[in-house]
Structures are given as C-alpha cells and as structure tokens.
Write a protein that holds these residues in place. Structure first.
Motif, PDB file in Angstrom:
ATOM      1  N   UNK A   5      42.352  10.715 -79.500  1.00 60.76           N
ATOM      2  CA  UNK A   5      42.562  10.182 -80.973  1.00 60.76           C
ATOM      3  C   UNK A   5      42.974   8.764 -80.934  1.00 60.76           C
ATOM      4  N   UNK A   6      44.014   8.446 -80.178  1.00 54.60           N
ATOM      5  CA  UNK A   6      44.511   7.014 -79.941  1.00 54.60           C
ATOM      6  C   UNK A   6      43.225   6.083 -79.559  1.00 54.60           C
ATOM      7  N   UNK A   7      42.540   6.680 -78.553  1.00 58.95           N
ATOM      8  CA  UNK A   7      41.348   5.666 -78.052  1.00 58.95           C
ATOM      9  C   UNK A   7      40.247   5.525 -79.174  1.00 58.95           C
ATOM     10  N   UNK A   8      40.296   6.601 -80.090  1.00 57.07           N
ATOM     11  CA  UNK A   8      39.047   6.446 -80.797  1.00 57.07           C
ATOM     12  C   UNK A   8      39.662   5.245 -82.065  1.00 57.07           C
ATOM     13  N   UNK A  22      50.123   4.273 -82.813  1.00 57.72           N
ATOM     14  CA  UNK A  22      50.423   4.740 -83.805  1.00 57.72           C
ATOM     15  C   UNK A  22      51.119   3.820 -85.167  1.00 57.72           C
ATOM     16  N   UNK A  23      50.779   4.343 -86.282  1.00 58.12           N
ATOM     17  CA  UNK A  23      51.135   3.450 -87.477  1.00 58.12           C
ATOM     18  C   UNK A  23      52.526   2.926 -87.335  1.00 58.12           C
ATOM     19  N   UNK A  24      52.486   1.670 -87.420  1.00 58.92           N
ATOM     20  CA  UNK A  24      53.832   0.936 -87.361  1.00 58.92           C
ATOM     21  C   UNK A  24      54.577   1.242 -88.554  1.00 58.92           C
ATOM     22  N   UNK A  25      54.345   1.894 -89.587  1.00 61.68           N
ATOM     23  CA  UNK A  25      54.902   2.111 -90.700  1.00 61.68           C
ATOM     24  C   UNK A  25      56.039   3.239 -90.313  1.00 61.68           C
ATOM     25  N   UNK A  80      53.382  13.018 -79.811  1.00 58.30           N
ATOM     26  CA  UNK A  80      52.561  12.258 -78.960  1.00 58.30           C
ATOM     27  C   UNK A  80      53.568  11.225 -78.408  1.00 58.30           C
ATOM     28  N   UNK A  81      53.057  10.809 -77.249  1.00 59.52           N
ATOM     29  CA  UNK A  81      53.383   9.412 -76.473  1.00 59.52           C
ATOM     30  C   UNK A  81      53.598   8.358 -77.416  1.00 59.52           C
ATOM     31  N   UNK A  82      54.834   7.665 -77.395  1.00 55.97           N
ATOM     32  CA  UNK A  82      54.827   6.348 -78.212  1.00 55.97           C
ATOM     33  C   UNK A  82      54.948   6.432 -79.327  1.00 55.97           C
ATOM     34  N   UNK A  83      55.070   7.647 -80.251  1.00 52.48           N
ATOM     35  CA  UNK A  83      55.248   7.745 -81.641  1.00 52.48           C
ATOM     36  C   UNK A  83      56.708   7.549 -82.066  1.00 52.48           C
ATOM     37  N   UNK A  84      56.895   7.002 -83.140  1.00 54.90           N
ATOM     38  CA  UNK A  84      58.148   7.024 -84.062  1.00 54.90           C
ATOM     39  C   UNK A  84      58.158   8.725 -84.716  1.00 54.90           C
TER      40      UNK A  84
END
Length: 387
Positions: free
Chosen positions: A155-158, A167-170, A217-221
């Motif tokens: 999903x991240x790649x797409x 992921x969304x910075x928001x 998921x990795x890297x998410x807030x």
C-alpha cells in the motif's frame, strides 16, 4: 431378561445406516467413538409380552455415525471430531463438546508458568521471572505476520508511486505522544507473557497504547494509541471505574487469562459457544478474503475499497483480529474453538465496561475502523443498554 445380541443388533443398525450413505464403519470404531464420548449409548426398550428388552440407538445416533465416518477419514483426533461435529450443527454430546473446547484452550500454552511462584515470590515477581525465562529462551511473540507486513508495504508503495505522502503527515498532529515507545520483540513478548499469567491486573492505558503501536504499520503515528495512553488524564472520573488507582483493568479478571478462557469453555451455554463459533469462523473468512482483495488491488496498482477497509481498521480492533487470523494459512477446529472462547471473553469484558461506565457510545462499533462487520451481531445484542 435382555435379549441376546441386543447391543450388537443396535450397533449393526448404525453400521448399516452408514453403509447406506457410502461409509464403512466397524464395531471397533463405534466402540472407540463411544468411549471418547462422541456417540451416545443405546437406550433399552422393553419388547413387551415377556419378550425381555433390547438396546436400540437413539435417533440422533444415526446422523452422528454418518458424520463421524466422514470426518474420521481425515485422521482427526477425538477432540477435533467433537469440534467438527459441533461446528456442523450435529447434536454432539455436551460433555464431549465442552471437553474439546477446553482442550483447544489448553493448547494455547497452559504450561506457561505451570509450576507457580517459587518460595516467597508474589504473583508479580513470578510473572516477571517467567517472562524473562521465555525471552531468554529465544521465543518471540509475532504481532504482525509477514503477509500483513507485505500488504502494508504494498500500500505504501502504491501511494508513493502516485506521489502521495504516506503515511499521512496529518496523523502526527492527532498523536499526542511526541516520543512514543518503540518496544523490541523481547519487550513485546515479556508483556504478552505477564498479561497471560496475570490477566487484568497488569493491563494499563499505557500498555494498551504500547500494543497498538507495536502492531501498527511501520513508521505510522497512532491517534488511537494516543487516546488509550491519555485515557486517565482525559476522563479521570470515568477512567477510575476501569483503571483503578491501584493499577490493573477492572473489566478483566485478575488471574491467568487461560484460567478465564477455561472457565468460559466450561460454563458458557452451548448457544453462546455456537454463536461465538460462528462469529469466529465468519471473522476468519472476512480476514482472509480482505487479504486476497487488497493483494489484488496492490498487484493491479489500483487501490480501492479493500485497501480503504484495510487502512481504516489496521490500527484498531479489526487490525488486531486481522493479525491473529492471517498468522496461519491452516485453521484447525481447535484454532476456531480457542478463537471462539476468546471472543466470549472479549464480549464479557465489554459487558463489564457497559455496566461500569454509563453512556458508552456503542454505536461507534458500526464503523469499519472499530469492529469487523462479522462481529457486529455478536456484540450488538449484549450491548444494547447504552445504545
């Protein structure tokens, strides 16, 4: 006097009935199933007019024999057969069904800390020692299966192929914890072991947040984890009903989780067990189907409904159940039984919460981000009071 050969003629009726349905059954098999509690004993009926009595099969035995003959071809053990019979809706003897659910729960690892505290150890010291021993042995709890990680990465790649920041910075603005902990595999394993051994006594808002973050998921807030972590600060009066000042979580028993599960297997009504069985099976199907659908979207490089459903629930209850259900391609009757009892424990915890905290907004369960659709009927009826 009893007629000679009565029991044999009764068994022969069952053998003949199985043969009519295309299955060969022997006297030895019937005796084995009966010893295992899978097949009810015959009833004795008077023949009348001084002719003595004879053993005859009860009506349910005929359907059970055909089902057992079909299922036994797979080489299943007796408790697997009991669960399979129950799952297919056959009137399997209750003792066999409850025994099978209990055996499935024991298979989750009742040997964990089986020797109990040593010397002057209290329960907290005992649980910590066992957790340390498990971690030192190299065992690890895997919260996110490899398949789920691949979907997350796809999903991240797409998204990034489309120039979307992901992921969304928001999310960072909604996560109030600026430096959330990043638990190692060993720390996650230790936390899981202590929770299994002590139940609600060790569950805290921060601990819930830690688990949600470890599964994300990795890297998410993670705004949901943040909400859990700040529960006591945000709603102190209501929070104390669930998280008492002296620690723990009041909606779950302060005892080993497996003890709670075994108690449910022994005391829940058969209707509740069946309802949970059907809900766990439907949830497994939902999880596997969602994986297939989102993988197809990733392969086509066109993210649509499946990816949205995956992302909406990935960091909450649906994500936790997804991770559990996709951890293995093979799902045995024992897996479904233990998952079913786990759902009963979850439902009881929600009922306890409903009683302790008035005005719970259970309508939020309707959101796909909060609860997998197959579980809504299972929880909805028991949480009707708060609406």
């Amino acid at each position: 006097m009893s007629s000679t050969g009565g029991p044999v003629s009764a068994d022969q009726q069952l053998i003949d009935h199985a043969r009519q349905h295309g299955y060969g059954v022997s006297m030895k098999q019937l005796a084995s199933w009966r010893r295992a509690g899978l097949l009810p004993r015959h009833t004795v009926r008077a023949l009348g007019r001084g002719r003595g009595s004879a053993s005859v099969p009860i009506d349910e035995a005929f359907g059970l024999v055909v089902a057992l003959a079909r299922l036994a071809r797979r080489g299943a053990r007796p408790f697997h057969l009991a669960l399979a019979l129950f799952g297919e809706g056959h009137p399997a003897p209750e003792d066999a069904v409850r025994g099978a659910f209990g055996q499935a729960v024991r298979g989750l690892g009742t040997v964990l800390g089986e020797e109990g505290p040593r010397g002057r150890e209290d329960e907290e010291e005992w649980a910590e020692r066992v957790a340390d021993e498990v971690v030192a042995s190299g065992q690890r709890v895997r919260l996110v299966p490899a398949r789920a990680r691949r979907i997350d990465e796809g999903i991240i790649r797409c998204m990034r192929n489309r120039g979307v920041v992901w992921p969304p910075p928001e999310l960072a603005e909604l996560d109030r914890n600026p430096e959330p902990p990043n638990l190692s595999d060993g720390e996650v394993t230790a936390a899981a072991v202590t929770t299994v051994l002590r139940g609600g006594a060790v569950i805290t808002p921060q601990g819930i947040g830690d688990v949600l973050r470890a599964m994300q998921p990795a890297g998410w807030y993670n705004p949901w984890a943040s909400m859990a972590e700040y529960t006591v600060e945000d709603v102190p009066d209501l929070a104390e009903e669930v998280f008492p000042p002296d620690g723990g979580m009041s909606t779950l028993p302060d005892r080993p989780v497996l003890d709670t599960l075994l108690c449910l297997a022994e005391t829940a009504t058969l209707d509740d067990l069946r309802e949970a069985w059907e809900a766990s099976g439907a949830t497994r199907e939902w999880a596997m189907d969602l994986c297939v659908r989102v993988e197809a979207e990733i392969e086509a490089n066109v993210l649509d409904d499946a990816a949205y459903e995956w992302l909406m629930g990935r960091t909450l209850t649906p994500g936790m159940l997804l991770m559990a259900d996709v951890s293995s391609r093979y799902w045995s009757p024992a897996d479904q039984a233990s998952a079913s009892v786990g759902l009963l424990m979850m439902r009881q915890a929600l009922r306890n919460l409903d009683e302790k905290v008035s005005g719970c907004q259970w309508v939020l369960l309707e959101s796909p981000a909060v609860m997998p659709p197959p579980l809504l009927p299972f929880f909805r009826a028991s949480l009707a009071r708060s609406g």
